[in-house]
Design an enzyme around this catalytic site. Structure first.
Site, mmCIF file in Angstrom:
data_model
loop_
_atom_site.group_PDB
_atom_site.id
_atom_site.type_symbol
_atom_site.label_atom_id
_atom_site.label_comp_id
_atom_site.label_asym_id
_atom_site.label_seq_id
_atom_site.Cartn_x
_atom_site.Cartn_y
_atom_site.Cartn_z
ATOM 1 N N ARG A 1 0.851 -1.210 0.000
ATOM 2 C CA ARG A 1 0.000 0.000 0.000
ATOM 3 C C ARG A 1 0.870 1.237 0.000
ATOM 4 N NH1 ARG A 1 -3.769 -1.937 5.048
ATOM 5 N NH2 ARG A 1 -5.404 -2.818 3.756
ATOM 6 N N LYS B 1 -6.728 -5.304 -1.993
ATOM 7 C CA LYS B 1 -5.842 -4.432 -2.777
ATOM 8 C C LYS B 1 -6.644 -3.661 -3.827
ATOM 9 C CE LYS B 1 -2.439 -2.482 -4.671
ATOM 10 N NZ LYS B 1 -1.691 -1.444 -3.977
ATOM 11 N N ASN C 1 -7.805 0.855 -4.087
ATOM 12 C CA ASN C 1 -7.570 1.817 -5.175
ATOM 13 C C ASN C 1 -8.858 2.142 -5.930
ATOM 14 O OD1 ASN C 1 -4.930 2.264 -4.572
ATOM 15 N ND2 ASN C 1 -4.109 0.775 -6.024
ATOM 16 N N ARG D 1 -10.683 4.858 -4.090
ATOM 17 C CA ARG D 1 -10.087 6.179 -4.348
ATOM 18 C C ARG D 1 -10.460 6.669 -5.747
ATOM 19 N NH1 ARG D 1 -6.539 9.131 -1.377
ATOM 20 N NH2 ARG D 1 -4.980 10.322 -2.531
ATOM 21 N N CYS E 1 -1.471 2.723 -10.690
ATOM 22 C CA CYS E 1 -2.353 1.949 -9.793
ATOM 23 C C CYS E 1 -3.829 2.274 -10.042
ATOM 24 C CB CYS E 1 -1.996 2.243 -8.347
ATOM 25 S SG CYS E 1 -0.249 1.989 -8.025
ATOM 26 N N ARG F 1 4.423 8.016 -15.409
ATOM 27 C CA ARG F 1 3.600 6.951 -15.986
ATOM 28 C C ARG F 1 2.117 7.315 -15.947
ATOM 29 N NH1 ARG F 1 5.940 1.918 -12.866
ATOM 30 N NH2 ARG F 1 6.192 3.528 -11.310
#
Ligand code: SAJ
Length: 396
Positions: free
Chosen positions: A155, A207, A211, A214, A261, A325
């Site tokens: 994380r 996991k 993300n 978010r 991510c 990226r």
């Protein structure tokens, strides 16, 4: 096991390299493997590829201790930790698992009874059971009986890796309870946060959920920003006020969602459950639409002067990281350049652009567009220096 290292880490990127450092710092005999020649050459010279001074200090220490070596291919090891990239196919929006598969294949000849394999890469749901397990079992060893498998996602927040790798709570998802216990013991060598043991599928979910949460939250903020544009009101201020409600916590609208991510991980859920993932896919599309929306706003700002010099400050995927990226800033710049606009670029964190400082950059532009506000840019804009007088400034 004679001749075997304690841990071999495959994939020395943003996650694998810091873990390698921490295990070596804890005194374990650690080997790092990566297929990127240039990166391995840099490691051989003692250069840390991540722009965090604390990590470079740890690297210096472990090199001096001699507990870390770099190998082109893995050899015998008590534990293997796989942290290779799992990018996304740009059109199919499905995980590209080639690197993960080939890392798993590369350890098969070295697997021995009692080995522990930890997967760290971000992976789609069920990947441990349907992709990793069959490859490892080509060794003739049975998972859960002869060898253990655990999924332990990271994380780490780019920009604060050295602190978070130690202090964050870690999810430890074992194929069996014993596997989780063994992986937790290994992580216990450097982690001060809680080691939360669960099963591999739950860990895969965790996991991706983190993300996705978010990404969806930012998509809502971005959509509200677009709606506010219709009424010419400041959504940032409205969100700040709304967040004063004790149970509301909206993130910030921006120029889009970049990095390796958030733009990818939600698709790893949608890929496995496309019919149910309506909100998740829509949020992804909303965030992907933002660079185009921002480019349109910039075009509107220069509509009276098609030849205006547009100074774009910040090109990284977020402030104060040297990582481009999936950067929405580049998408915007390339769109404007493709349409023939005169775009000037300045990024002190990446070292892009020909300008010695912000003032020099401002002097060469008619409109200043702050795309990614690194601290040095923000401080200058907040200070409102006189060299900005008369310049149009757009801040995102
Ligand atoms: N962004 C916004 N608005 C916000 C916050 C971020 O538009 O309010 C944008 C950023 O500018 C950036 C993108 O979102 O373009 C992603 O930035 P980020 O800071 O949200 O996340 P990452 O990709 O740097 O790191 C995330 C983190 N995940 C969570 O916070 C749930 C990190 O802890 C993970 O370890 C990392 O993904 C990862 O490796 O998965």
């Amino acid at each position: 096991m004679s001749g075997a290292r304690d841990v071999t880490i495959l994939g020395l990127g943003y996650v694998g390299f810091p873990i390698t450092l921490m295990l070596a710092k804890a005194g374990l005999d650690v080997a790092g493997v990566d297929i990127d020649r240039a990166k391995m050459d840099a490691f051989a010279k003692g250069e840390c590829p991540i722009n965090e001074p604390q990590l470079q200090d740890i690297f210096d220490d472990v090199l001096e201790k001699g507990s870390l070596s770099f190998l082109d291919t893995p050899g015998p090891s008590d534990a293997f930790l796989i942290a290779v990239p799992t990018p996304i196919h740009p059109v199919k929006k499905a995980a590209d698992l080639h690197a993960l598969q080939s890392a798993c294949e590369s350890i098969v000849p070295h697997l021995r009874p009692g080995n522990l394999v930890i997967v760290n890469s971000t992976i789609p749901l069920m990947c441990c059971r349907t992709v990793v397990k069959p490859i490892l079992e080509k060794s003739g060893l049975e998972l859960g009986k002869d060898i253990d498998l655990c999924y332990c996602p990271e994380r780490l927040y780019p920009g604060n890796i050295a602190h978070e790798i130690v202090h964050n709570d870690h999810i430890v998802g074992g194929y069996t309870a014993k596997a989780a216990e063994r992986a937790a013991a290994l992580y216990g060598n450097f982690v001060k946060g809680a080691l939360l043991q669960t099963d591999d599928l739950t860990a895969e979910f965790c996991k991706l959920i983190e993300n996705t949460y978010r990404d969806v939250n930012i998509a809502l903020a971005n959509e509200l920003d677009l709606i506010a544009g219709r009424f010419d009101t400041d959504i940032g201020h409205a969100i700040d006020l709304a967040n004063r409600h004790p149970r509301v916590n909206l993130l910030k609208p921006g120029i889009g969602v970049g990095g390796h991510c958030l733009p990818i991980d939600p698709w790893f859920i949608a890929e496995m459950a496309p019919e149910e993932s309506i909100l998740i896919s829509a949020a992804r599309r909303r965030n992907d639409s933002m660079p185009g929306n921002i480019a349109a706003r910039i075009r509107r700002a220069v509509k009276d002067n098609r030849n205006a010099r547009i100074g774009c400050a910040g090109v990284t995927y977020k402030p104060d990281v040297n990582d481009e990226r999936e950067s929405p800033a580049w998408e915007i710049i390339e769109e404007l350049q493709g349409e023939g606009y005169d775009v000037r670029i300045y990024d002190p964190v990446m070292g892009h652009g020909e300008y010695r400082d912000f003032e020099h950059f401002v002097s060469d532009a008619d409109v200043i567009v702050s795309l990614v506000e690194h601290a040095v840019i923000r401080e200058e804009l907040d200070r409102k220096p006189s060299y900005l007088d008369g310049k149009r400034v757009l801040r995102f």
